[in-house]
Design a protein around this motif. Sequence first.
Motif, PDB file in Angstrom:
ATOM      1  N   THR A  67       0.811  -1.218   0.000  1.00  0.00           N
ATOM      2  CA  THR A  67       0.000   0.000   0.000  1.00  0.00           C
ATOM      3  C   THR A  67       0.841   1.263   0.000  1.00  0.00           C
ATOM      4  O   THR A  67       0.302   2.361   0.133  1.00  0.00           O
ATOM      5  CB  THR A  67      -0.936   0.018   1.214  1.00  0.00           C
ATOM      6  N   ASP A  68       2.153   1.134  -0.186  1.00  0.00           N
ATOM      7  CA  ASP A  68       3.022   2.313  -0.203  1.00  0.00           C
ATOM      8  C   ASP A  68       4.356   1.943  -0.843  1.00  0.00           C
ATOM      9  O   ASP A  68       4.870   0.836  -0.641  1.00  0.00           O
ATOM     10  CB  ASP A  68       3.251   2.824   1.223  1.00  0.00           C
ATOM     11  N   ASP A  69       4.941   2.873  -1.586  1.00  0.00           N
ATOM     12  CA  ASP A  69       6.211   2.612  -2.268  1.00  0.00           C
ATOM     13  C   ASP A  69       7.339   2.287  -1.302  1.00  0.00           C
ATOM     14  O   ASP A  69       8.203   1.442  -1.592  1.00  0.00           O
ATOM     15  CB  ASP A  69       6.618   3.822  -3.109  1.00  0.00           C
ATOM     16  N   LEU A  70       7.376   2.968  -0.154  1.00  0.00           N
ATOM     17  CA  LEU A  70       8.467   2.713   0.792  1.00  0.00           C
ATOM     18  C   LEU A  70       8.402   1.297   1.345  1.00  0.00           C
ATOM     19  O   LEU A  70       9.431   0.646   1.538  1.00  0.00           O
ATOM     20  CB  LEU A  70       8.441   3.738   1.926  1.00  0.00           C
ATOM     21  N   LEU A  71       7.184   0.800   1.568  1.00  0.00           N
ATOM     22  CA  LEU A  71       7.041  -0.593   1.972  1.00  0.00           C
ATOM     23  C   LEU A  71       7.540  -1.510   0.861  1.00  0.00           C
ATOM     24  O   LEU A  71       8.225  -2.510   1.119  1.00  0.00           O
ATOM     25  CB  LEU A  71       5.575  -0.915   2.282  1.00  0.00           C
ATOM     26  N   ALA A  72       7.199  -1.175  -0.381  1.00  0.00           N
ATOM     27  CA  ALA A  72       7.615  -1.997  -1.518  1.00  0.00           C
ATOM     28  C   ALA A  72       9.134  -2.004  -1.673  1.00  0.00           C
ATOM     29  O   ALA A  72       9.729  -3.046  -1.973  1.00  0.00           O
ATOM     30  CB  ALA A  72       6.954  -1.482  -2.798  1.00  0.00           C
ATOM     31  N   ILE A  73       9.763  -0.848  -1.463  1.00  0.00           N
ATOM     32  CA  ILE A  73      11.225  -0.763  -1.600  1.00  0.00           C
ATOM     33  C   ILE A  73      11.906  -1.627  -0.543  1.00  0.00           C
ATOM     34  O   ILE A  73      12.879  -2.342  -0.826  1.00  0.00           O
ATOM     35  CB  ILE A  73      11.680   0.709  -1.498  1.00  0.00           C
ATOM     36  N   GLY A  74      11.397  -1.593   0.689  1.00  0.00           N
ATOM     37  CA  GLY A  74      11.940  -2.464   1.734  1.00  0.00           C
ATOM     38  C   GLY A  74      11.733  -3.925   1.404  1.00  0.00           C
ATOM     39  O   GLY A  74      12.623  -4.763   1.644  1.00  0.00           O
ATOM     40  N   ALA A  75      10.556  -4.259   0.843  1.00  0.00           N
ATOM     41  CA  ALA A  75      10.276  -5.651   0.463  1.00  0.00           C
ATOM     42  C   ALA A  75      11.201  -6.118  -0.645  1.00  0.00           C
ATOM     43  O   ALA A  75      11.688  -7.258  -0.621  1.00  0.00           O
ATOM     44  CB  ALA A  75       8.817  -5.783   0.033  1.00  0.00           C
ATOM     45  N   LEU A  76      11.464  -5.254  -1.626  1.00  0.00           N
ATOM     46  CA  LEU A  76      12.384  -5.612  -2.717  1.00  0.00           C
ATOM     47  C   LEU A  76      13.769  -5.947  -2.169  1.00  0.00           C
ATOM     48  O   LEU A  76      14.420  -6.901  -2.630  1.00  0.00           O
ATOM     49  CB  LEU A  76      12.497  -4.453  -3.715  1.00  0.00           C
ATOM     50  N   LYS A  77      14.208  -5.168  -1.190  1.00  0.00           N
ATOM     51  CA  LYS A  77      15.526  -5.408  -0.589  1.00  0.00           C
ATOM     52  C   LYS A  77      15.580  -6.777   0.068  1.00  0.00           C
ATOM     53  O   LYS A  77      16.552  -7.542  -0.107  1.00  0.00           O
ATOM     54  CB  LYS A  77      15.825  -4.304   0.419  1.00  0.00           C
TER      55      LYS A  77
END
Length: 297
Positions: free
Chosen positions: A205-215
Motif C-alpha cells: 500500500t506504499d512505495d516505501l514498503l515496496a522498496i523495503g520488500a524488494l531489498k
Amino acid sequence: RPNAIARSLANRKRHMLGVVLPNEAQDLISNHFFVEAMKGMSMYAQTMNYYITYAFSRDENDESNYVEELCSSGLVDGICLLRAKENDKTIEFLKKRNFPFVVIGRPEQGDDSLWVDNDNFKASYDLNEKIIKKGIKKIAFLGGRPHWNVTKDRFNGYKMACEINGIYLDENLVVYGDSFSEDIGYKLAEELLSKTTDFQAIFTTDDLLAIGALKKLKEASMTHIIVTGFNNIPLAPYQDPPLASIDINAQELGYRATKLLIDSLEGVKKPHKHYIINCDFIERESFNPTIKNGSNG
C-alpha cells in the motif's frame, strides 16, 4: 502590498491555514507524498493570499494535541489533516468545535466533512486484477496500520479482486505495519517469509514498503516475485528492479484539499464537499521481473 495583520484585524480572518503532518512525514526526502501534497497546498493558498503553517506530530495522540492547540490559539482559520482513520478523535473534536477543516483521505462519516481522496478501493482492485490476469494466484499484501481508512480501502480492493477471481485469501499472506518506511517494508517482508514462501507477488500500500520488500526479496534470492507499490515516489524508477507503482497524483490532492477549505472559508458554495482524484498505474520492471542467477523458483 496590504498588511496581513491589519487585514486580519479588519475582516477577522487570519488568512492562515494549519497543516498537521504525521510522524513519517518528517523524512521528506524519502516520503515524497508529503512534499507533493504540500506543494499543491501552497500553490492554491498563494493564489488566494493565504499562508500555511506546518506542524509535525510524533504520534496520533500528539496530532490531536496539535489540533487542539491550533484551534485554541486563534492563529488559523482552518486545518488540513493528511490522514483519516476509524474512530478519529481529531475529526470528532473539530466537528464539536465547528472548526473548519479538510481531510486528505476518506473519513468514516464523510457526508458532513470536506475531504479529497483517490478511489483507493478501485485502484487496488484494478491493479490486483492485472496481477491475476498474468496467471498469478498467490498474492501477498503488505499494508500500513489496519485502522487507517486508506489501508482498509486498499485491502478491500485486494480482497475483492481475489474473491471475484475465485482465489482463496490466505491469512498468512497478509501483514500489517505501523507506518510507511523502507525499514518497515523490509521487516514486513521478513515476517511474511517467516510464515510462507509460497507466493508469486507482493502488493503493497506504499512505495516505501515496496522498496523495503524488494531489498529483503533480493537478499532471499527471490527476484522472480512481482512487487507493486503506491504513490509513485521519485525513488521508484531507481530501484532494482524499477518499481511498478500507482501514481495517486499527490500534488492534485493537496491542491484540491486547500481549494475546498478556502472556498468554504470564503463562502463559495459548491455542490459537492469532496473530490475524487484519478490514479494512474505506472508499469515498470518489478511488474515483469526476470529470474536472476541464484534466484529460486
